[in-house]
Write an enzyme that holds these catalytic residues in place. Structure first.
Site, short mmCIF file in Angstrom:
data_model
loop_
_atom_site.label_atom_id
_atom_site.label_comp_id
_atom_site.label_asym_id
_atom_site.label_seq_id
_atom_site.Cartn_x
_atom_site.Cartn_y
_atom_site.Cartn_z
N HIS A 16 0.80 -1.23 0.00
CA HIS A 16 0.00 0.00 0.00
C HIS A 16 0.83 1.27 0.00
O HIS A 16 0.29 2.34 0.28
CB HIS A 16 -0.90 0.05 1.23
CG HIS A 16 -2.00 -0.94 1.22
ND1 HIS A 16 -3.27 -0.65 0.77
CD2 HIS A 16 -2.03 -2.23 1.59
CE1 HIS A 16 -4.03 -1.71 0.89
NE2 HIS A 16 -3.30 -2.70 1.39
N LYS A 69 -8.04 13.70 5.15
CA LYS A 69 -7.11 12.58 5.05
C LYS A 69 -6.14 12.70 6.21
O LYS A 69 -6.16 13.71 6.92
CB LYS A 69 -6.34 12.64 3.72
CG LYS A 69 -5.77 14.03 3.41
CD LYS A 69 -5.17 14.13 2.02
CE LYS A 69 -6.19 14.27 0.93
NZ LYS A 69 -6.35 13.05 0.14
N ARG A 70 -5.28 11.70 6.42
CA ARG A 70 -4.28 11.84 7.47
C ARG A 70 -3.42 13.07 7.20
O ARG A 70 -3.23 13.47 6.06
CB ARG A 70 -3.39 10.58 7.51
CG ARG A 70 -4.05 9.43 8.19
CD ARG A 70 -4.40 9.73 9.61
NE ARG A 70 -3.22 9.63 10.44
CZ ARG A 70 -3.10 8.81 11.47
NH1 ARG A 70 -4.11 8.02 11.82
NH2 ARG A 70 -1.99 8.78 12.18
N LYS A 120 1.19 14.43 1.74
CA LYS A 120 -0.16 14.76 1.27
C LYS A 120 -0.33 16.27 1.03
O LYS A 120 -1.23 16.70 0.36
CB LYS A 120 -1.21 14.25 2.25
CG LYS A 120 -1.23 12.71 2.34
CD LYS A 120 -2.29 12.25 3.34
CE LYS A 120 -2.25 10.76 3.63
NZ LYS A 120 -3.00 9.95 2.64
N THR A 166 -8.40 6.82 -1.57
CA THR A 166 -9.75 6.28 -1.76
C THR A 166 -10.78 7.36 -1.49
O THR A 166 -11.90 7.29 -2.00
CB THR A 166 -10.01 5.07 -0.83
OG1 THR A 166 -9.48 5.39 0.47
CG2 THR A 166 -9.33 3.82 -1.36
N LYS A 179 -14.48 8.45 -3.40
CA LYS A 179 -15.75 8.77 -2.73
C LYS A 179 -16.25 10.14 -3.17
O LYS A 179 -17.45 10.34 -3.39
CB LYS A 179 -15.57 8.72 -1.20
CG LYS A 179 -15.24 7.31 -0.69
CD LYS A 179 -14.70 7.30 0.74
CE LYS A 179 -14.02 5.96 1.02
NZ LYS A 179 -13.20 5.97 2.25
O1 73E Z 1 -2.67 5.78 -0.65
C1 73E Z 1 -3.23 5.14 0.47
C2 73E Z 1 -4.14 4.02 0.00
O2 73E Z 1 -5.24 4.53 -0.70
C3 73E Z 1 -2.13 4.58 1.36
O3 73E Z 1 -1.34 5.64 1.86
C4 73E Z 1 -2.74 3.80 2.51
O4 73E Z 1 -3.54 2.74 1.96
C5 73E Z 1 -4.63 3.20 1.17
C6 73E Z 1 -5.43 2.00 0.73
O5 73E Z 1 -4.74 1.27 -0.23
C7 73E Z 1 -1.71 3.24 3.41
N1 73E Z 1 -1.81 3.11 4.76
C8 73E Z 1 -0.69 2.54 5.19
N2 73E Z 1 0.11 2.33 4.16
N3 73E Z 1 -0.54 2.77 3.04
C9 73E Z 1 -0.37 2.21 6.57
C10 73E Z 1 0.90 1.80 6.93
C11 73E Z 1 1.19 1.48 8.24
C12 73E Z 1 0.21 1.55 9.19
C13 73E Z 1 -1.07 1.94 8.85
C14 73E Z 1 -1.36 2.27 7.54
#
Ligand code: 73E
Length: 817
Positions: free
Chosen positions: A361, A552-553, A558, A662, A666
């Site tokens: 991810h 978003k976070r 970002k 995501t 939405k």
């Molecule tokens: O771009 C997003 C993505 O849409 C990405 O940053 C996020 O996952 C979403 C779903 O695919 C994400 N979260 C984490 N890594 N990528 C993450 C890593 C460690 C702990 C918690 C979350």
């Protein structure tokens, strides 16, 4: 005539009301007259569960007895959001609930609001897992979501009087929680520590301590599928209330220590998104839930068998690893197969690699989990041996594939250094059948950059599955007005399970009357949101301004900084008289974001946004043209309210950093226009909705790389664009800190000397595109036509399509017969 395909209710209104009365009486122990909305919420939830029970049994039976391979979605996070309305929708009981509750003298919305949101995730990754189990059930695919029932979810965010983030514990289980069924009788033992000894030529792990993993089951009703899958979240309990030995020595307090430590495992969700901290407890959590899940799968699929034929495991279930967090499952399955069931290495490896697949991810190097081998050895000594052996076998295999020794060295799962480390992404890639990224661009970058050596030697392992979101929660529940209009426009409600049907709205973008109805929906949603924001936060939003959201976070990549700097630049222009306030397009900017508690610059950015809001909102020179609001504690509920009311959505990450996003999906599905970079899923959204219906700006991945290579000097941009200079100077001169020039000094210094994510380099392009956006917004018909085209062309971003892609490309299974 409108075709209605929504599920038929299994219950009449009268039966629903009787059910509530019965639950109030025997469950809550109150009469309807004594009942509070919270009582009615619990009772209603239990009624829904009651009517789902048979479908749940049948789904499980068909899964175990049939020939359809199941899916085990292993995820450290499931950000499920509130359950009641979603379950009512999927099971077809929305109207019966509303009427039954009203007949008992309660307001349905108040009852629904009594539910406490389970916040068992940080952001996109956790929410994605929740959307995916919804879609699996809706497609009728037998599936388990496996995760952790944290006692404390993501922290509750508050702001102090200075506008700084304060983290408060989120004890969501303080009240009765009717959805999770605690199944003590199907608990599993998970062990840690100790040593490995050899007995009769076999390795035997002698653990030092164990915890009891108790499953808490959540029903996942499919939409109109008649199927109910299971989300099984593990809760850690102690085996021994007291350590008797210690207790007998009458060290009373020490005796309860093991219990407290065991139960700590599932106590708290780590609040870091994309920046894992490498903490021992986190590794304990990861092992805890995957070990329990693997044992559970063997229990479920080989019931009562002491000597099961586990070579059939890959035909029974496929495990999807949601990022690296559950990757310790690979050596765990190896251990179970070899040590507990006596398989040889080759057979065990064959079973394991056929059973696991891995979704990555991220692209941020710091987010790829790497564990010190020592730590693994301490907690899981047998697993460390197995990981080392996997590494040895893997290096041997590589020698047969390439002569490039450096490449082989680079691909080591266990690094070759004084304090070796285990690279979990490499372990996942070697130990599974498929690796996928979460958007086209991201999957390409995984192949070209992050996992390049692997994709060179194992090109067939790599694939893409672009993320998706569930239209049930994020259109139907969040935006009933738009849902009704879509159904009216298409003449059917079938789009809720076949979202590509939204394409049928495209011709209606030429129909001014329909576009006006669409505009009226947005306007009504904005009015609703203004009322909600007033009620919940005390904000005064003007629904006759553009609603511009960034939710978003909070993370540097970002680039909330870019948004706030552009806003400050506009403010500075008005203050200096460069721009007449009368020419400014009225705009309400809404931020929602939590920061990791230890993330210094992110927290300072939060403070800055809050103080910009304070200054701008109260400045009479602005004549109410610009407003900034930052509702605290952004969560799924707030998203469901805000997204349908948004005109303009910000997806402005530095190109090459956001794996997918995501929220962008939405927003497009709810008829917001997006301003964004060519990053993550933005690329595909823009391709589908049309370049003319998307506000693109900023550097591409290649331009970003070239600029890094050439040497990036942010101060150059500061000197070059007077708008940027004015904005940064205003932050530095104390305008947003009551004259104190120190408050934001670290942030200003970072912008001018480092600016790793190139906010300054993209600033000019960003401000210029805002000019275009405002020009279009002054033409409501054209704006709404484009917004409608976004809805019509975003059907691809349904999580049903994403799950279908996983089924076709990776899992090779499908619905139950
Ligand atoms: O771009 C997003 C993505 O849409 C990405 O940053 C996020 O996952 C979403 C779903 O695919 C994400 N979260 C984490 N890594 N990528 C993450 C890593 C460690 C702990 C918690 C979350």
């Amino acid at each position: 005539m409108t075709e209605i395909t929504a599920p038929k209710s299994p219950v009449t209104t009268a039966e629903f009301a009787d059910g509530i009365r019965e639950q109030l009486k025997y469950g809550q122990g109150v009469t309807p007259e004594q009942a509070t909305p919270a009582d009615v919420y619990v009772a209603s939830s239990l009624v829904v569960r009651h009517y789902l029970q048979d479908a749940w049994f049948k789904t499980q039976q068909d899964m175990v007895n049939g020939k359809t391979k199941a899916v085990g979605y292993l995820s450290a996070e499931f950000l499920i959001g509130k359950q009641l309305r979603n379950a009512l929708l999927n099971a077809g009981m929305l109207d019966q609930f509303d009427e039954a509750v009203e007949s008992l003298g309660f307001d349905p919305q108040t009852v629904v609001d009594a539910e406490y949101e389970p916040a068992l995730g940080n952001g996109g990754l956790g929410r994605l897992a929740a959307c995916y189990v919804d879609s699996l059930a809706s497609l009728g695919v037998p599936a388990f979501g496996y995760g952790i029932q944290y006692r404390y979810g993501i922290f509750r965010q508050e702001f102090d009087s200075e506008g700084r983030q304060v983290e408060k514990p989120e004890y969501w289980l303080a009240n009765e929680e009717p959805w999770g069924h605690v199944d003590y009788n199907r608990s599993q033992k998970v062990s840690f520590g100790g040593t490995v000894v050899e007995e009769n030529g076999r390795k035997v792990w002698k653990p030092a301590w164990s915890v009891r993993a108790v499953p808490v089951d959540y029903m996942v009703p499919g939409y109109a599928s008649g199927r109910v899958d299971t989300l099984r979240l593990w809760s850690a309990r102690s085996y021994d209330e007291f350590d008797l030995l210690t207790f007998n020595k009458s060290e009373y307090l020490d005796a309860v220590k093991p219990k407290v430590e065991a139960e700590n495992i599932s106590k708290i969700l780590y609040p870091e998104d994309s920046t894992p901290q490498g903490k021992r407890l986190r590794l304990e959590q990861q092992y805890f839930f995957v070990a329990a899940s693997i044992q559970d799968v063997i229990r479920v699929f080989y019931p009562g068998q002491s000597n099961p034929d586990l070579t059939t495991l890959p035909d029974k279930i496929t495990f999807q690893l949601n990022d690296t967090h559950p990757v310790i499952g690979i050596p765990e399955l190896m251990r179970v197969l070899i040590d507990e069931y006596g398989y040889d290495w080759a057979t065990a490896w064959d079973i394991t690699t056929k059973t696991f697949n891995y979704t990555c991810h991220t692209l941020l190097p710091e987010a790829l989990e790497v564990w010190p081998a020592d730590l693994i050895g301490e907690l899981l000594p047998r697993h460390l041996e197995i990981i080392n052996e996997i590494n040895d076998h893997f290096l041997e295999e590589l020698k047969g594939k390439t002569r490039d020794k450096e490449k082989i060295e680079r691909m080591r799962i266990v690094t070759n250094e004084e304090n070796p480390k285990v690279r979990m992404a490499y372990l996942a890639t070697a130990g599974g059948s498929h690796v996928n990224g979460v958007a086209e661009l991201h999957s390409q970058l995984l192949k070209d950059v992050t996992l390049r050596d692997f994709s060179d030697l194992y090109p067939d392992k790599f694939t893409n599955v672009t993320n998706g979101v569930t239209p049930r929660r994020f259109i139907r529940l969040a935006n009933p007005r738009l849902s009704n209009l879509i159904t009216e426009g298409l003449g059917t409600d079938k789009w809720l399970s076949d979202l590509e049907m939204l394409k049928g709205l495209e011709p209606l973008a030429k129909d001014d009357e329909f576009v006006k109805k669409f505009a009226a929906v947005k306007q009504a949603n904005k009015e609703d949101f203004a009322a909600y924001a007033k009620r919940e936060y005390g904000f005064e939003l003007d629904p006759n301004t553009m609603f511009n959201s960034m939710i978003k976070r909070l993370h540097e990549y970002k680039r909330q900084s870019l948004k706030i700097l552009a806003l400050i630049a506009k403010y500075a222009d008005i203050k200096s008289g460069k721009v007449s306030v009368d020419d400014v397009l009225p705009r309400t900017v809404i931020f929602g974001a939590k920061s990791a508690p230890g993330y210094y610059l992110a927290k300072m950015t939060i403070q800055l946004i809050n103080n910009v809001a304070r200054v701008v909102n109260n400045d009479p020179d602005i004549k109410g043209k610009l407003h900034v609001y930052y509702p605290w504690n952004y969560n799924v509920r707030l998203a469901q309210h805000l997204i349908p009311a948004t005109d303009l959505d910000e997806q402005i990450s530095q190109a090459g950093k956001e794996a997918s996003g995501t929220g962008n999906m939405k927003f497009a599905l709810n008829g917001a226009l997006t301003v964004g970079t060519l990053d993550g899923a933005n690329v595909e959204i823009r391709e589908r909705v049309g370049a003319e219906n998307f506000f693109l700006f900023g550097m591409t991945v290649d331009e970003v790389d070239a600029l890094y290579a050439q040497g990036y000097h942010p101060a150059v941009y500061y000197e070059r664009d007077p708008r940027l200079k004015a904005a940064i100077d205003m932050v530095a001169d104390g305008t947003f800190s009551n004259g104190d020039r120190n408050t934001y000094a670290p942030l200003v210094a970072d912008w001018l000397t480092k600016d790793w994510f190139m906010t300054l380099a993209d600033f000019t392009a960003y401000c210029d595109i805002q000019g275009e956006i405002e020009a279009l917004y002054r033409d409501p018909l054209e704006w709404n036509r484009k917004a409608l085209l976004n809805v019509a062309n975003s059907g691809y971003f349904s999580s049903d399509r994403a799950i279908q892609d996983y089924l076709d490309k990776i899992w090779h299974t499908g619905p139950l017969a």
